[in-house]
Write a protein that holds these residues in place. Structure first.
Motif, PDB file in Angstrom:
ATOM      1  N   VAL A 108      70.181 -17.878 -17.392  1.00 61.70           N
ATOM      2  CA  VAL A 108      71.558 -17.969 -17.893  1.00 61.70           C
ATOM      3  C   VAL A 108      72.471 -18.423 -16.751  1.00 61.70           C
ATOM      4  O   VAL A 108      72.318 -17.971 -15.611  1.00 61.70           O
ATOM      5  N   PRO A 109      73.434 -19.308 -17.019  1.00 61.73           N
ATOM      6  CA  PRO A 109      74.345 -19.753 -15.963  1.00 61.73           C
ATOM      7  C   PRO A 109      75.101 -18.590 -15.328  1.00 61.73           C
ATOM      8  O   PRO A 109      75.413 -17.595 -15.992  1.00 61.73           O
ATOM      9  N   ALA A 110      75.417 -18.734 -14.047  1.00 64.05           N
ATOM     10  CA  ALA A 110      76.136 -17.676 -13.335  1.00 64.05           C
ATOM     11  C   ALA A 110      77.567 -17.528 -13.835  1.00 64.05           C
ATOM     12  O   ALA A 110      78.097 -16.422 -13.937  1.00 64.05           O
ATOM     13  N   GLY A 111      78.234 -18.656 -14.111  1.00 63.59           N
ATOM     14  CA  GLY A 111      79.568 -18.577 -14.706  1.00 63.59           C
ATOM     15  C   GLY A 111      80.729 -18.734 -13.748  1.00 63.59           C
ATOM     16  O   GLY A 111      81.881 -18.509 -14.136  1.00 63.59           O
ATOM     17  N   GLY A 112      80.478 -19.137 -12.513  1.00 63.08           N
ATOM     18  CA  GLY A 112      81.588 -19.348 -11.589  1.00 63.08           C
ATOM     19  C   GLY A 112      82.236 -18.052 -11.132  1.00 63.08           C
ATOM     20  O   GLY A 112      81.684 -16.974 -11.299  1.00 63.08           O
ATOM     21  N   GLY A 148      64.160 -12.941 -17.729  1.00 66.02           N
ATOM     22  CA  GLY A 148      64.766 -13.874 -16.799  1.00 66.02           C
ATOM     23  C   GLY A 148      66.027 -13.355 -16.160  1.00 66.02           C
ATOM     24  O   GLY A 148      66.360 -12.165 -16.230  1.00 66.02           O
ATOM     25  N   ASP A 149      66.726 -14.282 -15.536  1.00 67.18           N
ATOM     26  CA  ASP A 149      67.998 -13.993 -14.889  1.00 67.18           C
ATOM     27  C   ASP A 149      69.096 -14.212 -15.923  1.00 67.18           C
ATOM     28  O   ASP A 149      69.462 -15.338 -16.220  1.00 67.18           O
ATOM     29  N   PHE A 150      69.613 -13.091 -16.468  1.00 67.86           N
ATOM     30  CA  PHE A 150      70.674 -13.175 -17.474  1.00 67.86           C
ATOM     31  C   PHE A 150      72.049 -13.296 -16.809  1.00 67.86           C
ATOM     32  O   PHE A 150      73.037 -13.563 -17.490  1.00 67.86           O
ATOM     33  N   ASN A 151      72.118 -13.040 -15.520  1.00 66.42           N
ATOM     34  CA  ASN A 151      73.371 -13.114 -14.766  1.00 66.42           C
ATOM     35  C   ASN A 151      74.464 -12.211 -15.330  1.00 66.42           C
ATOM     36  O   ASN A 151      75.655 -12.492 -15.189  1.00 66.42           O
ATOM     37  N   ILE A 152      74.055 -11.117 -15.958  1.00 67.89           N
ATOM     38  CA  ILE A 152      74.989 -10.094 -16.445  1.00 67.89           C
ATOM     39  C   ILE A 152      74.376  -8.726 -16.185  1.00 67.89           C
ATOM     40  O   ILE A 152      73.202  -8.501 -16.486  1.00 67.89           O
ATOM     41  N   ALA A 153      75.170  -7.850 -15.633  1.00 63.17           N
ATOM     42  CA  ALA A 153      74.779  -6.448 -15.436  1.00 63.17           C
ATOM     43  C   ALA A 153      75.575  -5.634 -16.464  1.00 63.17           C
ATOM     44  O   ALA A 153      76.753  -5.360 -16.255  1.00 63.17           O
ATOM     45  N   PRO A 154      74.969  -5.246 -17.575  1.00 59.62           N
ATOM     46  CA  PRO A 154      75.743  -4.696 -18.690  1.00 59.62           C
ATOM     47  C   PRO A 154      76.219  -3.256 -18.542  1.00 59.62           C
ATOM     48  O   PRO A 154      77.280  -2.907 -19.067  1.00 59.62           O
ATOM     49  N   LEU A 155      75.455  -2.410 -17.868  1.00 58.68           N
ATOM     50  CA  LEU A 155      75.794  -0.989 -17.830  1.00 58.68           C
ATOM     51  C   LEU A 155      76.539  -0.624 -16.542  1.00 58.68           C
ATOM     52  O   LEU A 155      76.407  -1.298 -15.524  1.00 58.68           O
ATOM     53  N   HIS A 162      81.253   0.154 -10.768  1.00 60.54           N
ATOM     54  CA  HIS A 162      81.770  -0.305 -12.054  1.00 60.54           C
ATOM     55  C   HIS A 162      83.258  -0.642 -11.955  1.00 60.54           C
ATOM     56  O   HIS A 162      83.714  -1.700 -12.418  1.00 60.54           O
ATOM     57  N   LYS A 163      84.011   0.216 -11.336  1.00 58.86           N
ATOM     58  CA  LYS A 163      85.461   0.031 -11.240  1.00 58.86           C
ATOM     59  C   LYS A 163      85.813  -1.242 -10.480  1.00 58.86           C
ATOM     60  O   LYS A 163      86.676  -2.025 -10.905  1.00 58.86           O
ATOM     61  N   GLN A 164      85.154  -1.479  -9.356  1.00 59.42           N
ATOM     62  CA  GLN A 164      85.492  -2.634  -8.531  1.00 59.42           C
ATOM     63  C   GLN A 164      84.971  -3.958  -9.086  1.00 59.42           C
ATOM     64  O   GLN A 164      85.449  -5.021  -8.685  1.00 59.42           O
ATOM     65  N   LEU A 165      84.017  -3.914 -10.009  1.00 61.68           N
ATOM     66  CA  LEU A 165      83.428  -5.143 -10.527  1.00 61.68           C
ATOM     67  C   LEU A 165      83.855  -5.482 -11.950  1.00 61.68           C
ATOM     68  O   LEU A 165      83.394  -6.475 -12.511  1.00 61.68           O
ATOM     69  N   LEU A 166      84.751  -4.697 -12.521  1.00 55.24           N
ATOM     70  CA  LEU A 166      85.178  -4.929 -13.899  1.00 55.24           C
ATOM     71  C   LEU A 166      85.783  -6.320 -14.111  1.00 55.24           C
ATOM     72  O   LEU A 166      85.691  -6.878 -15.206  1.00 55.24           O
ATOM     73  N   LYS A 167      86.392  -6.877 -13.074  1.00 58.53           N
ATOM     74  CA  LYS A 167      87.004  -8.195 -13.184  1.00 58.53           C
ATOM     75  C   LYS A 167      86.210  -9.254 -12.424  1.00 58.53           C
ATOM     76  O   LYS A 167      86.710 -10.346 -12.174  1.00 58.53           O
ATOM     77  N   VAL A 168      84.974  -8.905 -12.073  1.00 57.19           N
ATOM     78  CA  VAL A 168      84.091  -9.837 -11.359  1.00 57.19           C
ATOM     79  C   VAL A 168      83.061 -10.406 -12.331  1.00 57.19           C
ATOM     80  O   VAL A 168      82.411  -9.657 -13.071  1.00 57.19           O
ATOM     81  N   THR A 172      82.058  -8.296 -16.413  1.00 52.66           N
ATOM     82  CA  THR A 172      83.309  -8.191 -17.175  1.00 52.66           C
ATOM     83  C   THR A 172      83.019  -7.708 -18.593  1.00 52.66           C
ATOM     84  O   THR A 172      81.948  -7.979 -19.146  1.00 52.66           O
ATOM     85  N   PRO A 173      83.950  -7.001 -19.210  1.00 52.90           N
ATOM     86  CA  PRO A 173      83.742  -6.530 -20.582  1.00 52.90           C
ATOM     87  C   PRO A 173      83.410  -7.659 -21.554  1.00 52.90           C
ATOM     88  O   PRO A 173      82.581  -7.469 -22.461  1.00 52.90           O
ATOM     89  N   LEU A 174      84.010  -8.841 -21.379  1.00 57.90           N
ATOM     90  CA  LEU A 174      83.740  -9.953 -22.294  1.00 57.90           C
ATOM     91  C   LEU A 174      82.284 -10.400 -22.195  1.00 57.90           C
ATOM     92  O   LEU A 174      81.632 -10.641 -23.226  1.00 57.90           O
TER      93      LEU A 174
END
Length: 262
Positions: A108-112, A148-155, A162-168, A172-174
């Protein structure tokens, strides 16, 4: 028993020695690699075949991206989906011959860096990639393992803070909501979290920017192994090899492996 491993290797030619190290020590039946960073004719097919992995399906690309699945068991390539919709080599699907099991290998793309599709085209492409995967998941009807590499850490426990990466980008929640829709479309089971249960720490990636990755331990779980519900029930074990992050010329990702009793 069948074992399947996944690893974003970040250049298979550069890191062939640690791939060979891993195959000697862990000997998975199937190894799915992402970010191989080479065209098909540059893939180290002969070296891996000499190690017993003579069955290979490679979807390479010059410079970046690229995925490959190599196996000691006979496999048959069945699909290459362009979920990026721009020709990038980010997926290959195979079936294990003689077993009712499909293995989908995806990068999955990293997403910038900016989590806003209006300001960052790459972030929008990542979300669209996941939406195309979701539409595909609606059509899955065979026992399927997608890795594979989904490039998302969901939990929350999938990241160092979690707090410091919410907007990284990657936490992100989205992104988490979009990935959850993909998961729900087929009812995939997150095998990693079946065996290493939340809220236990579970990371698979540490940035190269960290001078001492182990001491700082600012990791994220970006790599995943998800299975169809019936196939998930046949999983007997799952583990990671965190020490691989300290090998010579390491990838910034580590390998994951799941064993199945088929």
């Amino acid at each position: 028993m069948i074992s399947v491993a996944t690893w974003n290797i970040n250049s298979v030619r550069l890191r062939l020695p640690i791939v060979e190290h891993y195959l000697r020590d862990e000997a998975p039946d199937v190894l799915c690699l992402q970010e191989i960073k080479c065209e098909n004719d540059k893939f180290p097919a002969e070296a891996l075949a000499e190690m017993g992995y003579k069955h290979q399906a490679v979807c390479g690309q010059k410079g970046y991206h690229g995925v490959a699945t190599v196996s000691r068991l006979p496999i048959r390539e069945i699909s290459r989906h362009d979920w990026q919709d721009n020709g990038e080599a980010r997926h290959i699907g195979v079936e294990i011959v003689g077993k009712d099991m499909v293995v989908e290998n995806v990068y999955v793309p990293a997403g910038g860096d900016i989590p806003d599709r209006e300001k960052n085209t790459k972030f929008g492409q990542k979300l669209d990639f996941l939406e195309r995967m979701t539409r595909w998941a609606d059509t899955v009807h065979r026992p399927t393992l997608i890795v594979g590499d989904f490039n998302i850490a969901p939990l929350e426990s999938d990241v160092w803070s979690h707090k410091q990466l919410l907007k990284v980008v990657s936490h992100t929640p989205l992104e988490v909501e979009t990935l959850q829709r993909f998961k729900d479309a087929h009812g995939f089971v997150d095998l990693g979290r079946e065996f290493i249960q939340d809220p236990d720490r579970y990371f698979s990636w540490w940035s190269y920017r960290s001078p001492d990755w182990r001491k700082n331990d600012r990791g994220r779980r970006l790599d995943h192994m998800w299975a169809s519900e019936a196939l998930a029930k046949q999983a007997t074990g799952h583990r990671i090899l965190e020490e691989a992050r300290s090998w010579e010329k390491p990838s910034d990702h580590i390998p994951l492996i799941t064993e199945f009793d088929l």
